[in-house]
Design a protein around this motif. Structure first.
Motif, short mmCIF file in Angstrom:
data_model
loop_
_atom_site.label_atom_id
_atom_site.label_comp_id
_atom_site.label_asym_id
_atom_site.label_seq_id
_atom_site.Cartn_x
_atom_site.Cartn_y
_atom_site.Cartn_z
N GLY A 32 0.83 -1.23 0.21
CA GLY A 32 0.10 -0.12 0.14
C GLY A 32 0.81 1.23 0.15
O GLY A 32 0.81 2.29 -0.78
N PHE A 33 1.97 1.15 0.84
CA PHE A 33 2.79 2.33 0.69
C PHE A 33 3.57 3.02 -0.59
O PHE A 33 3.54 3.80 -0.95
CB PHE A 33 3.99 2.08 1.94
N CYS A 34 3.91 1.56 -1.09
CA CYS A 34 4.61 1.67 -2.48
C CYS A 34 3.79 2.39 -3.46
O CYS A 34 4.00 3.06 -4.16
CB CYS A 34 5.07 0.47 -2.90
N GLN A 35 2.38 1.93 -3.58
CA GLN A 35 1.32 2.25 -4.33
C GLN A 35 1.00 3.86 -4.35
O GLN A 35 0.92 4.50 -5.16
CB GLN A 35 0.14 1.45 -4.22
N ALA A 36 0.87 3.98 -2.96
CA ALA A 36 0.47 5.48 -2.30
C ALA A 36 1.65 6.60 -3.06
O ALA A 36 1.56 7.54 -3.25
CB ALA A 36 0.45 5.47 -0.93
N GLU A 37 2.97 5.84 -3.06
CA GLU A 37 4.12 6.98 -3.38
C GLU A 37 4.76 6.75 -4.76
O GLU A 37 5.73 7.13 -4.97
CB GLU A 37 5.08 6.65 -2.25
N GLU A 38 3.90 5.92 -5.51
CA GLU A 38 4.61 5.48 -6.72
C GLU A 38 4.43 6.61 -7.73
O GLU A 38 5.10 6.78 -8.65
CB GLU A 38 4.08 4.03 -7.34
N VAL A 39 3.48 7.43 -7.52
CA VAL A 39 3.06 8.61 -8.38
C VAL A 39 3.00 9.93 -7.44
O VAL A 39 2.53 9.84 -6.39
CB VAL A 39 1.74 8.47 -9.15
N LEU A 40 3.96 10.76 -7.63
CA LEU A 40 3.89 12.19 -7.26
C LEU A 40 2.88 12.99 -8.16
O LEU A 40 3.27 13.40 -9.01
CB LEU A 40 5.05 12.90 -6.91
N ARG A 41 1.91 13.52 -7.36
CA ARG A 41 0.46 14.45 -8.30
C ARG A 41 1.05 15.68 -7.89
O ARG A 41 0.84 16.23 -6.75
CB ARG A 41 -0.62 13.80 -7.83
N VAL A 42 1.16 16.35 -8.87
CA VAL A 42 1.53 17.82 -8.88
C VAL A 42 0.70 18.59 -9.65
O VAL A 42 -0.09 18.49 -10.73
CB VAL A 42 3.00 17.94 -9.53
N SER A 43 0.22 19.72 -9.05
CA SER A 43 -0.44 20.87 -9.74
C SER A 43 0.05 22.20 -9.48
O SER A 43 1.11 22.46 -8.69
CB SER A 43 -1.97 20.70 -9.09
N ALA A 44 -0.75 23.14 -10.02
CA ALA A 44 -0.42 24.57 -10.08
C ALA A 44 -1.48 25.43 -10.17
O ALA A 44 -2.33 25.15 -10.91
CB ALA A 44 0.80 24.72 -10.93
N ILE A 45 -1.47 26.65 -9.64
CA ILE A 45 -2.79 27.66 -9.62
C ILE A 45 -2.58 27.83 -11.14
O ILE A 45 -1.57 28.13 -11.96
CB ILE A 45 -2.56 28.83 -8.82
N PRO A 46 -3.67 27.92 -12.02
CA PRO A 46 -3.63 28.38 -13.58
C PRO A 46 -3.64 29.86 -13.65
O PRO A 46 -4.44 30.31 -14.17
CB PRO A 46 -4.99 27.84 -13.88
N ASP A 47 -2.58 30.37 -13.32
CA ASP A 47 -2.11 31.78 -13.41
C ASP A 47 -1.87 32.30 -14.72
O ASP A 47 -1.52 33.40 -15.09
CB ASP A 47 -1.37 32.25 -12.54
N GLU A 48 -1.59 31.28 -15.54
CA GLU A 48 -1.25 31.56 -17.15
C GLU A 48 -1.86 30.39 -17.80
O GLU A 48 -2.69 29.65 -17.38
CB GLU A 48 0.28 31.22 -17.24
N SER A 49 -1.85 30.30 -19.20
CA SER A 49 -2.54 29.46 -20.02
C SER A 49 -2.18 28.25 -19.72
O SER A 49 -1.08 27.73 -19.46
CB SER A 49 -2.42 29.89 -21.39
N PRO A 50 -3.16 27.18 -20.06
CA PRO A 50 -2.73 25.74 -19.76
C PRO A 50 -1.58 25.16 -20.53
O PRO A 50 -0.86 24.23 -20.04
CB PRO A 50 -4.00 25.00 -20.36
N THR A 51 -1.45 25.72 -21.76
CA THR A 51 -0.40 25.29 -22.51
C THR A 51 1.19 25.87 -21.83
O THR A 51 2.02 25.24 -21.81
CB THR A 51 -0.55 25.74 -24.11
N GLU A 52 0.87 27.03 -21.27
CA GLU A 52 2.07 27.64 -20.90
C GLU A 52 2.49 26.85 -19.49
O GLU A 52 3.75 26.57 -19.30
CB GLU A 52 2.04 29.03 -20.80
N LEU A 53 1.63 26.52 -18.63
CA LEU A 53 1.88 25.61 -17.45
C LEU A 53 2.35 24.50 -17.66
O LEU A 53 3.45 24.05 -17.15
CB LEU A 53 0.48 25.71 -16.71
#
Length: 282
Positions: free
Chosen positions: A16-37
């Motif tokens: 379960g630990f390995c599955q939980a940490e096998e992907v780091l999910r990252v996001s950002a405030i959309p302060d610019e266009s989606p293509t630029e982000l």
């Protein structure tokens, strides 16, 4: 049987630990266009994957509030936040600001116009000019510009033509001013500089008429319950970025950073106080 049961439980916990940490999910405030982000994030994502040894996935969102909710709901692990968005996220749940660009310790907003009769903030008072902020949740596109306007005795909700407009992103604010949709607007100084460098705006036609005093702004924030070893390696990866290293330079250039430095929640107390002053939070 007990030993087998204990072994099975231990195996499930590790899996379960390995599955939980096998992907780091990252996001950002959309302060610019989606293509630029996406363009800005791609080299950083590859760098973090190599440093952490786990897959890094960018999770786009529709608006600033969605990033706050995603962190609170544990749907993302790491987010690029503005100072005000960090304050909002911190009120929603436990989050930890990890690093900031060195430039974020003395960030500014630019007020721009293409109207020859606007040359100072005082020129906005009572003249019924149309004005645009960025997103309502933006630190450098709304909160701090509003704070500094009000500190001059100007009420954006009364002194402008109608109510202030909200373009949603910094680059959209520039486009609105350039097209004459609004008479003036406020945006992130870093985005303004980038658009000028890329020749996407003509500073002889759209010009800066006021720059705010400096304030703390952006940071990379993690959810506070992220595995401590992952958080430590993540912080080390950001701090390791060195502009003298050709492999790191593209990452830093796209992030418009000279380097990353540690940060803390204490740095954003003034942002919180400013938001309370202009009634954006209680």
């Amino acid at each position: 049987m007990k030993l087998r049961s204990i072994a099975l439980v231990a195996s499930l916990l590790v899996t379960g630990f390995c599955q939980a940490e096998e992907v780091l999910r990252v996001s950002a405030i959309p302060d610019e266009s989606p293509t630029e982000l996406q363009r800005k994030f791609s080299p950083l994502g590859k760098y973090l994957e190599a440093e952490l040894g786990i897959k890094v996935q960018f999770v786009p969102v529709t608006d600033y509030a969605a990033v706050v909710e995603a962190l609170a709901g544990k749907r993302i692990d790491l987010a690029w936040l503005g100072g005000f968005t960090f304050v909002q996220a911190n009120k929603r749940g436990k989050v930890t600001p990890l690093v900031q660009r060195e430039e974020d310790a003395h960030f500014t907003s630019k007020f721009i116009t293409a109207n020859s009769s606007i040359n100072s903030l005082n020129d906005l008072r009572g003249k019924a000019f149309a004005f645009a902020f960025g997103s309502a949740s933006s630190t450098s596109g709304h909160l701090m510009p509003r704070y500094f306007i009000e500190s001059k005795g100007i009420d954006p909700d009364k002194d402008f033509k109608g109510l202030p407009a909200y373009s949603g992103t910094h680059d959209a604010t520039v486009a609105w001013v350039a097209s004459g949709k609004v008479d003036a607007g406020a945006l992130n100084a870093s985005v303004w500089d980038k658009l000028v460098e890329q020749k996407k705006v003509d500073p002889s036609k759209v010009r800066v008429f006021y720059t705010t005093p400096p304030f703390f702004d952006y940071n990379w924030t993690i959810r506070a319950d992220l595995d401590a070893s992952v958080a430590a390696r993540l912080k080390a990866a950001f701090l390791k970025l060195d502009a003298k290293n050709p492999a790191h330079k593209e990452v830093l250039d796209l992030q418009r950073a000279s380097r990353f430095i540690p940060t803390s929640a204490e740095n954003y107390k003034a942002i919180e106080a400013s938001a309370k002053k202009v009634d954006l939070i209680k």
